[in-house]
Design a protein around this motif. Structure first.
Motif, PDB file in Angstrom:
ATOM      1  N   ASP A 284       0.806  -1.217   0.000  1.00  3.63           N
ATOM      2  CA  ASP A 284       0.000   0.000   0.000  1.00  3.63           C
ATOM      3  C   ASP A 284       0.842   1.271   0.000  1.00  3.63           C
ATOM      4  OD1 ASP A 284      -2.481  -1.392   0.084  1.00  3.63           O
ATOM      5  OD2 ASP A 284      -2.174  -1.758   2.229  1.00  3.63           O
ATOM      6  N   ARG A 289       2.319   3.987  -6.625  1.00  2.00           N
ATOM      7  CA  ARG A 289       1.286   4.557  -7.497  1.00  2.00           C
ATOM      8  C   ARG A 289       1.846   5.596  -8.459  1.00  2.00           C
ATOM      9  NH1 ARG A 289      -2.285   6.278  -2.352  1.00  2.00           N
ATOM     10  NH2 ARG A 289      -2.186   4.249  -1.257  1.00  2.00           N
ATOM     11  N   PRO A 319      -5.706   5.175  -4.362  1.00  2.00           N
ATOM     12  CA  PRO A 319      -5.346   3.762  -4.473  1.00  2.00           C
ATOM     13  C   PRO A 319      -5.971   3.141  -5.719  1.00  2.00           C
ATOM     14  CG  PRO A 319      -5.963   4.286  -2.225  1.00  2.00           C
ATOM     15  CD  PRO A 319      -6.296   5.505  -3.044  1.00  2.00           C
TER      16      PRO A 319
END
Length: 375
Positions: A284, A289, A319
């Motif tokens: 995460d 990203r 996300p």
């Protein structure tokens, strides 16, 4: 604004490319794998002859940065001693072979990659353009469909082998014993038909029809690259695909390394996610990203710093989305469209949605703060 210079080829070891921080020497691991000793040796050579930084490219290659011209010969000699250099620059330029990292020793994937590499080294190999590439994606399900390649080897839903031309949604059924010969035949067809096109998808988009036999539907990829454990070892991420020589040497102590096009490395046989500086193990982590090229000043064509800006933008990227930060309109770090693309210009940054770095922007002359608000 002066357009960026498109050189039409990727750097190699035998044909390096000058950048803002010195020569970029690209090492193309055979079968997409480095043994421990090879990975450690590259780290040693990069420390001795470069600036200590190494990039993992979107084609699964390592790029030694900041190489001095007076050190190049010694670097190439060292790489050659580890069997990491081709016979000549022409063979090297053709050997753009991306391999799924999830193969087991003795499986067909390993043999296909080796046979394809050998075929591309033959004197009668097709004279394909410098950025033209192959993907050996012959696991049970495809994982490389979002990576750059022009001719792909995949499996259909029933497990049969298919030959795929990038840009077409069906493949040609082929047998294990003829798959490499079929791939070479398709490459020769491309060379004969390409005209001014350098990539397969562009040729097909121009209306050129494939030869007969491409009738089997492709599987759709559902694999999402993430750091974590796999049956073969630990997958780890690298912010912007860059690592220091110390990081590479530390990873080499854990096991052999398999390259990926996702700015990640698969550390073979690792049972624990390694705690190494510069390595991302949290799936995460916002830095996963964003994709960013080297940018200014290390790239002579970069119009702004990119990675420091990308770090500031990463926490604001939703996300499941992706932001491509490019130092110029070439978009070297991410050739395909991205949900969000930010391109540096002499007047600030352009914002493009669902496009590439050189596409028409939604907004221009932005600051990083403007971009955060727009995201």
């Amino acid at each position: 604004m002066t357009a960026p210079v498109v050189k039409g080829y990727c750097p190699g070891a035998l044909r390096p490319m000058m950048s803002g921080d010195g020569l970029v020497v690209r090492v193309r691991p055979f079968n997409g794998r480095l043994r421990r000793a090879q990975a450690d040796g590259i780290a040693t050579l990069a420390a001795a002859h470069g600036n200590g930084l190494i990039d993992l490219s979107s084609r699964g290659n390592l790029q030694i940065r900041g190489v001095r011209e007076d050190s190049l010969a010694a670097l190439i000699t060292g790489l050659g001693a580890m069997s990491l250099v081709d016979a000549d620059a022409e063979i090297e330029s053709r050997r753009n072979v991306l391999v799924t990292p999830f193969w087991q020793t003795g499986e067909e994937t390993e043999g296909f990659a080796a046979a394809l590499t050998e075929a591309l080294a033959q004197p009668d190999a097709p004279r394909i353009p410098g950025k033209f590439g192959f993907a050996v994606d012959t696991g049970r399900a495809p994982v490389l469909q979002t990576a750059s390649a022009d001719i792909r080897l995949e499996r259909d839903a029933g497990g049969g082998l298919i030959l795929v031309a990038d840009g077409f949604d069906k493949g040609k059924p082929v047998a294990s014993g003829t798959v490499v010969a079929e791939a070479m035949a398709l490459a020769r067809w491309f060379v004969e038909m390409r005209g001014e096109h350098s990539r397969m998808a562009a040729l097909l988009a121009a209306g050129v029809a494939l030869p007969g036999g491409f009738i089997v539907p492709r599987q759709r990829q559902d694999y999402l690259p993430r750091p974590g454990y796999t049956p073969l070892g630990a997958m780890v991420g690298l912010a912007f695909g860059q690592l220091e020589v110390k990081t590479l040497a530390s990873l080499a102590k854990q096991g052999g390394l398999r390259m990926t096009p996702w700015r990640m490395l698969l550390v073979e046989s690792a049972r624990k996610l390694p705690k190494v500086r510069g390595v991302i193990t949290d799936p995460d982590d916002p830095l996963l990203r964003v994709v960013a090229c080297t940018g200014a000043p290390r790239c002579a064509q970069g119009l702004a710093k990119t990675r420091s800006v990308a770090r500031s933008l990463a926490p604001h990227v939703p996300p499941g989305s992706l932001l491509h930060m490019s130092g110029c309109a070439k978009g070297c770090a991410h050739a395909r469209p991205a949900p969000l693309t930010v391109t540096a210009t002499r007047d600030g940054f352009d914002l493009i949605r669902q496009g590439r770095a050189g596409d028409a922007p939604e907004a221009t002359s932005l600051t990083p703060e403007d971009i955060i608000k727009a995201i």
